[in-house]
Design an enzyme around this catalytic site. Structure first.
Site, PDB file in Angstrom:
ATOM      1  N   ASP A  98      14.308  -3.226   1.710  1.00  0.00           N
ATOM      2  CA  ASP A  98      13.803  -4.516   2.187  1.00  0.00           C
ATOM      3  C   ASP A  98      13.259  -5.415   1.080  1.00  0.00           C
ATOM      4  OD1 ASP A  98      11.510  -3.213   1.428  1.00  0.00           O
ATOM      5  OD2 ASP A  98      10.853  -2.764   3.469  1.00  0.00           O
ATOM      6  N   GLU A 120      18.728   2.932   4.051  1.00  0.00           N
ATOM      7  CA  GLU A 120      17.410   2.797   4.689  1.00  0.00           C
ATOM      8  C   GLU A 120      17.430   1.596   5.649  1.00  0.00           C
ATOM      9  OE1 GLU A 120      13.206   1.855   3.029  1.00  0.00           O
ATOM     10  OE2 GLU A 120      13.432   3.981   2.646  1.00  0.00           O
ATOM     11  N   GLU A 134       9.175  -8.455   3.552  1.00  0.00           N
ATOM     12  CA  GLU A 134      10.115  -7.344   3.731  1.00  0.00           C
ATOM     13  C   GLU A 134      10.736  -7.275   5.118  1.00  0.00           C
ATOM     14  OE1 GLU A 134       7.145  -7.116   2.243  1.00  0.00           O
ATOM     15  OE2 GLU A 134       7.570  -6.378   0.217  1.00  0.00           O
ATOM     16  N   HIS A 210      -0.430  -2.359  -3.019  1.00  0.00           N
ATOM     17  CA  HIS A 210       0.263  -3.447  -3.712  1.00  0.00           C
ATOM     18  C   HIS A 210       0.849  -4.529  -2.821  1.00  0.00           C
ATOM     19  CE1 HIS A 210       3.729  -1.090  -2.403  1.00  0.00           C
ATOM     20  NE2 HIS A 210       4.426  -2.193  -2.537  1.00  0.00           N
ATOM     21  N   ARG A 212       2.137  -7.625  -0.687  1.00  0.00           N
ATOM     22  CA  ARG A 212       1.835  -9.059  -0.757  1.00  0.00           C
ATOM     23  C   ARG A 212       0.980  -9.513   0.421  1.00  0.00           C
ATOM     24  NH1 ARG A 212       5.376 -12.352  -4.392  1.00  0.00           N
ATOM     25  NH2 ARG A 212       6.548 -10.734  -5.452  1.00  0.00           N
ATOM     26  N   HIS A 243      -0.634  -0.585  -9.637  1.00  0.00           N
ATOM     27  CA  HIS A 243       0.599  -1.370  -9.726  1.00  0.00           C
ATOM     28  C   HIS A 243       0.426  -2.454 -10.791  1.00  0.00           C
ATOM     29  CE1 HIS A 243       3.763  -4.147  -8.447  1.00  0.00           C
ATOM     30  NE2 HIS A 243       4.225  -3.253  -7.611  1.00  0.00           N
TER      31      HIS A 243
HETATM   32  C1  UD1 Z   1       8.162  -5.519  -4.776  1.00  0.00           C
HETATM   33  C2  UD1 Z   1       8.821  -5.641  -3.387  1.00  0.00           C
HETATM   34  C3  UD1 Z   1       8.094  -4.741  -2.393  1.00  0.00           C
HETATM   35  C4  UD1 Z   1       7.982  -3.327  -2.900  1.00  0.00           C
HETATM   36  C5  UD1 Z   1       7.369  -3.316  -4.280  1.00  0.00           C
HETATM   37  C6  UD1 Z   1       7.394  -1.922  -4.828  1.00  0.00           C
HETATM   38  C7  UD1 Z   1       9.722  -7.835  -2.809  1.00  0.00           C
HETATM   39  C8  UD1 Z   1       9.453  -9.173  -2.244  1.00  0.00           C
HETATM   40  N1  UD1 Z   1       8.688  -7.009  -2.911  1.00  0.00           N
HETATM   41  O1  UD1 Z   1       6.856  -6.053  -4.654  1.00  0.00           O
HETATM   42  O2  UD1 Z   1       8.829  -4.747  -1.169  1.00  0.00           O
HETATM   43  O3  UD1 Z   1       7.164  -2.603  -2.010  1.00  0.00           O
HETATM   44  O4  UD1 Z   1       8.140  -4.159  -5.154  1.00  0.00           O
HETATM   45  O5  UD1 Z   1       6.486  -1.738  -5.860  1.00  0.00           O
HETATM   46  O6  UD1 Z   1      10.842  -7.548  -3.158  1.00  0.00           O
HETATM   47  N2  UD1 Z   1       5.291  -6.139 -12.693  1.00  0.00           N
HETATM   48  C9  UD1 Z   1       5.343  -5.780 -14.012  1.00  0.00           C
HETATM   49  N3  UD1 Z   1       6.141  -4.726 -14.377  1.00  0.00           N
HETATM   50  C10 UD1 Z   1       6.852  -3.996 -13.485  1.00  0.00           C
HETATM   51  C11 UD1 Z   1       6.781  -4.352 -12.118  1.00  0.00           C
HETATM   52  C12 UD1 Z   1       5.998  -5.454 -11.750  1.00  0.00           C
HETATM   53  O7  UD1 Z   1       4.706  -6.390 -14.869  1.00  0.00           O
HETATM   54  O8  UD1 Z   1       7.531  -3.039 -13.864  1.00  0.00           O
HETATM   55  C13 UD1 Z   1       4.446  -7.305 -12.305  1.00  0.00           C
HETATM   56  C14 UD1 Z   1       5.072  -8.635 -12.729  1.00  0.00           C
HETATM   57  O9  UD1 Z   1       4.046  -9.516 -13.106  1.00  0.00           O
HETATM   58  C15 UD1 Z   1       5.710  -9.121 -11.420  1.00  0.00           C
HETATM   59  C16 UD1 Z   1       4.678  -8.623 -10.406  1.00  0.00           C
HETATM   60  O10 UD1 Z   1       4.307  -7.330 -10.882  1.00  0.00           O
HETATM   61  O11 UD1 Z   1       5.890 -10.517 -11.397  1.00  0.00           O
HETATM   62  C17 UD1 Z   1       5.140  -8.539  -8.986  1.00  0.00           C
HETATM   63  O12 UD1 Z   1       6.390  -7.869  -8.874  1.00  0.00           O
HETATM   64  P1  UD1 Z   1       7.345  -8.196  -7.604  1.00  0.00           P
HETATM   65  O13 UD1 Z   1       8.562  -7.351  -7.675  1.00  0.00           O
HETATM   66  O14 UD1 Z   1       7.535  -9.650  -7.478  1.00  0.00           O
HETATM   67  O15 UD1 Z   1       6.447  -7.777  -6.357  1.00  0.00           O
HETATM   68  P2  UD1 Z   1       5.916  -6.372  -5.893  1.00  0.00           P
HETATM   69  O16 UD1 Z   1       4.573  -6.595  -5.291  1.00  0.00           O
HETATM   70  O17 UD1 Z   1       6.080  -5.374  -6.957  1.00  0.00           O
HETATM   71  N1  UDP Z   2       5.288   5.897  -7.346  1.00  0.00           N
HETATM   72  C1  UDP Z   2       5.392   6.287  -8.670  1.00  0.00           C
HETATM   73  N2  UDP Z   2       4.351   6.007  -9.522  1.00  0.00           N
HETATM   74  C2  UDP Z   2       3.241   5.364  -9.131  1.00  0.00           C
HETATM   75  C3  UDP Z   2       3.142   4.955  -7.769  1.00  0.00           C
HETATM   76  C4  UDP Z   2       4.202   5.225  -6.904  1.00  0.00           C
HETATM   77  O1  UDP Z   2       6.381   6.882  -9.058  1.00  0.00           O
HETATM   78  O2  UDP Z   2       2.354   5.147  -9.964  1.00  0.00           O
HETATM   79  C5  UDP Z   2       6.409   6.184  -6.433  1.00  0.00           C
HETATM   80  C6  UDP Z   2       6.067   6.837  -5.116  1.00  0.00           C
HETATM   81  O3  UDP Z   2       6.058   8.255  -5.226  1.00  0.00           O
HETATM   82  C7  UDP Z   2       7.176   6.351  -4.204  1.00  0.00           C
HETATM   83  C8  UDP Z   2       7.468   4.960  -4.727  1.00  0.00           C
HETATM   84  O4  UDP Z   2       6.962   4.920  -6.060  1.00  0.00           O
HETATM   85  O5  UDP Z   2       8.356   7.112  -4.363  1.00  0.00           O
HETATM   86  C9  UDP Z   2       6.773   3.933  -3.880  1.00  0.00           C
HETATM   87  O6  UDP Z   2       6.806   2.712  -4.512  1.00  0.00           O
HETATM   88  P1  UDP Z   2       5.872   1.518  -4.105  1.00  0.00           P
HETATM   89  O7  UDP Z   2       4.646   2.039  -3.441  1.00  0.00           O
HETATM   90  O8  UDP Z   2       5.716   0.684  -5.316  1.00  0.00           O
HETATM   91  O9  UDP Z   2       6.769   0.696  -3.078  1.00  0.00           O
HETATM   92  P2  UDP Z   2       7.030   0.816  -1.502  1.00  0.00           P
HETATM   93  O10 UDP Z   2       7.450   2.210  -1.180  1.00  0.00           O
HETATM   94  O11 UDP Z   2       5.768   0.402  -0.810  1.00  0.00           O
HETATM   95  O12 UDP Z   2       8.095  -0.192  -1.260  1.00  0.00           O
END
Ligand code: UD1
Ligand code: UDP
Length: 385
Positions: A98, A120, A134, A210, A212, A243
């Site tokens: 999602d 999924e 999502e 984490h 939104r 995160h």
């Molecule tokens: C995204 C997904 C969410 C998922 C989550 C998993 C969308 C809209 N959201 O949300 O469904 O649950 O990923 O974690 O697709 N950042 C870094 N390095 C990284 C990753 C993130 O610096 O490796 C920071 C960046 O500033 C980035 C911000 O995190 O802009 C947000 O990342 P983003 O993918 O937009 O949103 P998530 O909250 O991670």
């Molecule tokens: N996870 C990880 N390291 C972390 C936190 C989470 O490897 O520090 C793994 C966790 O075991 C799971 C996945 O990341 O498999 C979940 O990701 P996240 O919570 O970012 O996203 P969501 O599942 O809510 O979309």
């Protein structure tokens, strides 16, 4: 005969964890050619997963920017994937879950008249703003996809209620497949801190947060509740890999820095996370993936959200919805910390989400779609291993 070209597209940490075992399974199939494109909606958190599962993508759009918006992710993915699909000419594009990467990839594939398989498929809360964005992302992917790989029978029912009748396969969740390779009793944590925690005698609580829709007041409530729980219960040890989102980093450090039994650490790799959960006392999270993994490990989970698209473990008794109000989070956490009966009632291993063979079923279904197999795969039956 030329092989069917199957391109898996993903961009965030959870998609990578759940697609990695499928990429591996597809790579081993004779009649299929497996290609992998990452959007890198996440960068460091994605690369960590690629390293663990030893996946080298064929294409990397490298789109991530700090504090990115939903529109920048969508437009960069669409433009990048249009070119990739034109060049690679896949016969099927696989997307996961999602995220905005999943939605954009499904849309880009549709624009290129390439069939989409949704891994999924069918998770729903029926509230378009929660989880945001999502719920709408996965609903739109459902409309765009031709093949729907549903983890549970409730997920399949959701799709059928939306009028989707063809192409649904009941497979289980691929995250349970991933856990077959990551969880090991003799695992040694690379981080010294995690090796030195006394898992037997301390009540170790694994925390993540984490989403939104939790930004702002809900996240303030969650962080204040965590602060209270840690201070009021010195017998606990809160391990919180934060995160990398700047919004989450700021809130977590402002509320939780300097509390002796709270450990704010960088995101850990997936092997560390799974083995940490295997050893902990309980989990507090708004993550989707953790809600599926912790029950399989017999760990109680308090979900820091108002609803969940994963009701199966709630029904099985291992997960409780704690919501985002301070009082409710604190009282449920304190009950789990102090009430042995309640704890024992929740701490039992359940596997409603998969049996570790989801990827085999998905690959079989893809072979069936391309005429490489005469029969569709047998369905996943919950409760089997
Ligand atoms: C995204 C997904 C969410 C998922 C989550 C998993 C969308 C809209 N959201 O949300 O469904 O649950 O990923 O974690 O697709 N950042 C870094 N390095 C990284 C990753 C993130 O610096 O490796 C920071 C960046 O500033 C980035 C911000 O995190 O802009 C947000 O990342 P983003 O993918 O937009 O949103 P998530 O909250 O991670
Ligand atoms: N996870 C990880 N390291 C972390 C936190 C989470 O490897 O520090 C793994 C966790 O075991 C799971 C996945 O990341 O498999 C979940 O990701 P996240 O919570 O970012 O996203 P969501 O599942 O809510 O979309």
């Amino acid at each position: 005969m030329s092989k069917a070209r199957i391109m898996s597209v993903f961009g965030t940490r959870p998609e990578a964890i759940k697609m990695a075992p499928l990429v591996r399974e597809l790579t081993g199939r004779e009649g299929l050619e497996s290609l992998c494109c990452v959007t890198a909606q996440h960068r460091e958190m994605l690369d960590s997963v690629l390293n663990i599962f030893k996946i080298t993508p064929d294409y990397d759009l490298n789109i991530m920017e700090p504090g990115q918006t939903l529109s920048t992710i969508t437009t960069k993915c669409l433009l990048g994937l249009e070119k990739v699909f034109q060049e690679a000419k896949p016969d099927l594009v696989l997307v996961h879950g999602d995220t905005t990467t999943a939605f954009s990839a499904a849309l880009a594939a549709f624009y290129g008249k390439i069939p989409v398989g949704h891994v999924e498929a069918g998770l729903r809360t029926h509230d378009r703003y929660s989880p945001f964005p999502e719920e709408m992302n996965r609903t739109m992917v459902g409309d765009l996809a031709e093949l729907h790989f549903s983890p549970t029978s409730a997920n399949r029912k959701n799709l059928m209620a939306e009028g989707i009748e063809k192409g649904i396969y009941l497979t289980g969740n691929t995250v349970i497949d991933a856990m077959k390779t990551t969880v090991r009793p003799d695992f040694v944590f690379p981080a010294e801190l995690l090796n030195h925690i006394d898992y037997e005698n301390r009540k170790v609580i694994v925390v993540t947060c984490h989403r939104r829709e939790n930004y702002g007041e809900p996240m303030e409530n969650i962080m204040s509740a965590l602060s209270h729980i840690a201070r009021a219960h010195p017998e606990t040890e809160l391990i919180y890999p934060v995160h990398l989102s700047p919004v989450v980093q700021e809130a977590a450090h402002r509320h939780l820095d300097g509390i002796e039994n709270v450990h704010l650490i960088s995101p850990v790799d997936v092997e560390e996370m799974h083995n940490l959960m295997a050893r902990c006392y309980m989990v507090m999270t708004d993550s989707g993936g953790l809600q599926e993994e912790a029950p399989a490990l017999g760990k109680p989970v308090l979900v820091l959200r108002k609803e969940t698209e994963r009701p199966e473990a709630v029904q099985a008794g291992t997960v409780k919805l704690a919501g985002v109000d301070y009082d409710n989070i604190v009282s449920l956490a304190e009950a789990l910390i102090t009430d042995q009966n309640m704890y024992d009632g929740m701490a039992h291993a359940v596997n409603p989400y998969g049996d570790g063979s989801a990827c085999i079923r998905i690959a079989d279904a893809i072979e069936y779609r391309f005429g490489l197999r005469e029969t569709p795969p047998a369905e996943f039956v919950a409760g089997t291993r």
